[in-house]
Design a protein around this motif. Structure first.
Motif, PDB file in Angstrom:
ATOM      1  N   THR A 110      25.198  39.426  40.035  1.00 13.29           N
ATOM      2  CA  THR A 110      24.734  39.512  41.423  1.00 13.29           C
ATOM      3  C   THR A 110      24.228  40.919  41.728  1.00 13.29           C
ATOM      4  O   THR A 110      23.194  41.101  42.372  1.00 13.29           O
ATOM      5  CB  THR A 110      25.873  39.118  42.391  1.00 13.29           C
ATOM      6  OG1 THR A 110      26.313  37.806  42.051  1.00 13.29           O
ATOM      7  CG2 THR A 110      25.391  39.125  43.818  1.00 13.29           C
ATOM      8  N   HIS A 111      24.962  41.907  41.235  1.00 15.39           N
ATOM      9  CA  HIS A 111      24.561  43.297  41.457  1.00 15.39           C
ATOM     10  C   HIS A 111      23.162  43.547  40.891  1.00 15.39           C
ATOM     11  O   HIS A 111      22.283  44.086  41.583  1.00 15.39           O
ATOM     12  CB  HIS A 111      25.599  44.224  40.806  1.00 15.39           C
ATOM     13  CG  HIS A 111      25.367  45.686  41.044  1.00 15.39           C
ATOM     14  ND1 HIS A 111      26.391  46.574  41.237  1.00 15.39           N
ATOM     15  CD2 HIS A 111      24.227  46.413  41.125  1.00 15.39           C
ATOM     16  CE1 HIS A 111      25.881  47.795  41.431  1.00 15.39           C
ATOM     17  NE2 HIS A 111      24.569  47.720  41.354  1.00 15.39           N
ATOM     18  N   ILE A 132      25.470  51.045  36.260  1.00 10.08           N
ATOM     19  CA  ILE A 132      25.654  51.869  35.066  1.00 10.08           C
ATOM     20  C   ILE A 132      25.209  51.094  33.831  1.00 10.08           C
ATOM     21  O   ILE A 132      25.585  49.936  33.644  1.00 10.08           O
ATOM     22  CB  ILE A 132      27.136  52.269  34.905  1.00 10.08           C
ATOM     23  CG1 ILE A 132      27.638  52.972  36.171  1.00 10.08           C
ATOM     24  CG2 ILE A 132      27.328  53.129  33.664  1.00 10.08           C
ATOM     25  CD1 ILE A 132      26.942  54.265  36.490  1.00 10.08           C
ATOM     26  N   GLY A 135      32.206  38.420  37.106  1.00 10.67           N
ATOM     27  CA  GLY A 135      32.418  39.849  37.304  1.00 10.67           C
ATOM     28  C   GLY A 135      31.661  40.723  36.331  1.00 10.67           C
ATOM     29  O   GLY A 135      32.008  41.873  36.093  1.00 10.67           O
TER      30      GLY A 135
HETATM   31  P1  ADP Z   1      28.992  38.639  38.861  1.00 12.40           P
HETATM   32  O1  ADP Z   1      27.950  38.272  39.860  1.00 12.40           O
HETATM   33  O2  ADP Z   1      28.480  38.619  37.452  1.00 12.40           O
HETATM   34  O3  ADP Z   1      30.263  37.856  38.998  1.00 12.40           O
HETATM   35  P2  ADP Z   1      28.999  41.119  40.337  1.00 12.40           P
HETATM   36  O4  ADP Z   1      27.545  41.444  40.289  1.00 12.40           O
HETATM   37  O5  ADP Z   1      29.551  40.580  41.596  1.00 12.40           O
HETATM   38  O6  ADP Z   1      29.394  40.167  39.114  1.00 12.40           O
HETATM   39  O7  ADP Z   1      29.794  42.437  39.904  1.00 12.40           O
HETATM   40  C1  ADP Z   1      31.181  42.594  40.139  1.00 12.40           C
HETATM   41  C2  ADP Z   1      31.458  44.017  40.526  1.00 12.40           C
HETATM   42  O8  ADP Z   1      31.211  44.872  39.430  1.00 12.40           O
HETATM   43  C3  ADP Z   1      30.578  44.513  41.652  1.00 12.40           C
HETATM   44  O9  ADP Z   1      31.336  45.386  42.450  1.00 12.40           O
HETATM   45  C4  ADP Z   1      29.484  45.285  40.947  1.00 12.40           C
HETATM   46  O10 ADP Z   1      28.982  46.326  41.755  1.00 12.40           O
HETATM   47  C5  ADP Z   1      30.232  45.842  39.766  1.00 12.40           C
HETATM   48  N1  ADP Z   1      29.386  46.063  38.588  1.00 12.40           N
HETATM   49  C6  ADP Z   1      29.005  45.148  37.687  1.00 12.40           C
HETATM   50  N2  ADP Z   1      28.258  45.694  36.711  1.00 12.40           N
HETATM   51  C7  ADP Z   1      28.166  47.006  36.999  1.00 12.40           C
HETATM   52  C8  ADP Z   1      27.527  48.117  36.369  1.00 12.40           C
HETATM   53  N3  ADP Z   1      26.840  47.983  35.224  1.00 12.40           N
HETATM   54  N4  ADP Z   1      27.647  49.330  36.952  1.00 12.40           N
HETATM   55  C9  ADP Z   1      28.340  49.468  38.085  1.00 12.40           C
HETATM   56  N5  ADP Z   1      28.961  48.472  38.727  1.00 12.40           N
HETATM   57  C10 ADP Z   1      28.888  47.244  38.201  1.00 12.40           C
END
Ligand code: ADP
Ligand code: MG
Length: 344
Positions: free
Chosen positions: A51-52, A14, A47
């Motif tokens: 990664t996403h 999103i 969070g």
């Molecule tokens: P990081 O790697 O920065 O610690 P992640 O990529 O693991 O964070 O994201 C944490 C959670 O939040 C995951 O479940 C991811 O799918 C969700 N998430 C993060 N940003 C978004 C976004 N913009 N829209 C939907 N889900 C998101």
């Protein structure tokens, strides 16, 4: 793709103004890997979606461009694979795998390379080989490269030479949109007011935000009840009152905001109406309103006995200004992060 999560796609990512630039850059890379934004560095706190977003690039290229070799690996795994290769004398195979046999290299959490000197060397050479061959590299990191410690300068400067984008905490609307998207994807029917409640209470970490909704979806399934506001409150008590957030006082917010603007808490509470004071004062009220349960009357009292309508006006001012000043929201989000992060 064996290393990529299927649900980490652009469709599920999103976009809000906290991540718009990063998301568009990622899409640009996916359309044209190795062309313009190489390397790309995505940075943000825990969070925040690093990664996403990175895996979305991988998934998109995997879908659209047949035959491109995409390697996703966490820095931690890269380190341990390299250490093993050294022990077994199989460095050549390791080099082949990461230097010669890759079109797109995605390395997650590269801050984990700190103090790992020989792995940093290896990465440096990997970087150069891929860069010279116009192969796309994307890295995620939890801080700007300049703040890395125990890190080879030549590697830091490599990270910095491409495009650096950051992921900020999402605002209320984006948080709500993330939950709605999740609600739809999982075919559950959590009421909107419950998602609003979660978005209001969990503000800084998208992982925690999603975990709260996951819990309610599971509750609905396992207990067989529809989720009401009351059930949600009850089930999420812990997540809502995480110790980190429990001790937020008006005092604390005033202290952090005044420090940031180089004025004193008394300036915030006082009568002065110069812009250098009123602007921080409005921001401070806005933040308190956003992240605590204090009423506007209570807030007014802590600002030298101001009326609750003044507090409401100030918050409105900030909201309006956010619509035209794109730097304000990240600023507020960072202040909120400071308020929540460092204990007392
Ligand atoms: P990081 O790697 O920065 O610690 P992640 O990529 O693991 O964070 O994201 C944490 C959670 O939040 C995951 O479940 C991811 O799918 C969700 N998430 C993060 N940003 C978004 C976004 N913009 N829209 C939907 N889900 C998101
Ligand atoms: Mg991550």
């Amino acid at each position: 793709h064996p290393q990529l999560r299927e649900d980490y796609t652009f469709d599920n990512f999103i976009i809000g103004n906290n991540n718009e630039f990063a998301a568009n850059a990622a899409k640009g890379i996916a359309d044209n890997p190795g062309a313009n934004y190489n390397p790309c560095l995505i940075y943000g706190g825990v969070g925040m979606g690093k990664t996403h977003l990175m895996q979305s690039i991988g998934n998109s290229i995997y879908q659209k461009m047949n035959g491109k070799k995409i390697v996703f690996i966490s820095a931690e795994t890269f380190v341990s694979e390299f250490v093993q290769a050294v022990q077994k004398g199989s460095q050549q195979a390791f080099k082949n795998k990461y230097r010669n046999n890759v079109d797109v290299l995605l390395i997650d959490d590269i801050h984990e390379f700190h103090s790992k000197e020989s792995t940093q060397d290896e990465l440096f050479h990997t970087f150069n080989a891929l860069y010279d061959a116009n192969k796309q590299m994307v890295f995620t990191i939890d801080r700007p490269p300049s703040e890395l410690v125990n890190f080879a300068n030549r590697l830091k400067s490599r990270f910095e030479m491409g495009l650096n984008v950051d992921l900020q905490p999402p605002n209320y609307e984006t948080r709500l949109a993330i939950l709605k998207n999740m609600n739809e994807n999982s075919h559950s029917n959590i009421p909107e007011e419950v998602m609003e409640l979660i978005s209001k209470n969990i503000t800084t970490n998208i992982r925690d935000l999603k975990a709260a909704l996951t819990k309610l979806i599971a509750y609905a399934e396992l207990v067989g009840k529809n989720i009401t506001l009351e059930i949600a409150q009850n089930q999420l008590k812990q997540a809502f009152n995480a110790p980190i957030q429990a001790n937020i006082t008006i005092d604390r917010v005033q202290r952090i905001v005044s420090e940031y603007f180089n004025i004193t808490p008394n300036d915030l509470k006082g009568k002065k109406r110069t812009k250098v004071i009123t602007y921080p004062r409005q921001i401070c009220m806005y933040i308190i309103r956003e992240i605590t349960d204090f009423s506007t009357t209570e807030i007014g009292l802590e600002f030298g006995g101001r009326d609750h309508t003044t507090v409401m006006h100030s918050c409105q001012r900030i909201e309006d200004r956010m619509k035209t000043d794109s730097t304000l929201e990240p600023l507020v989000m960072n202040l909120i992060r400071s308020v929540k992060e460092h204990g007392n």
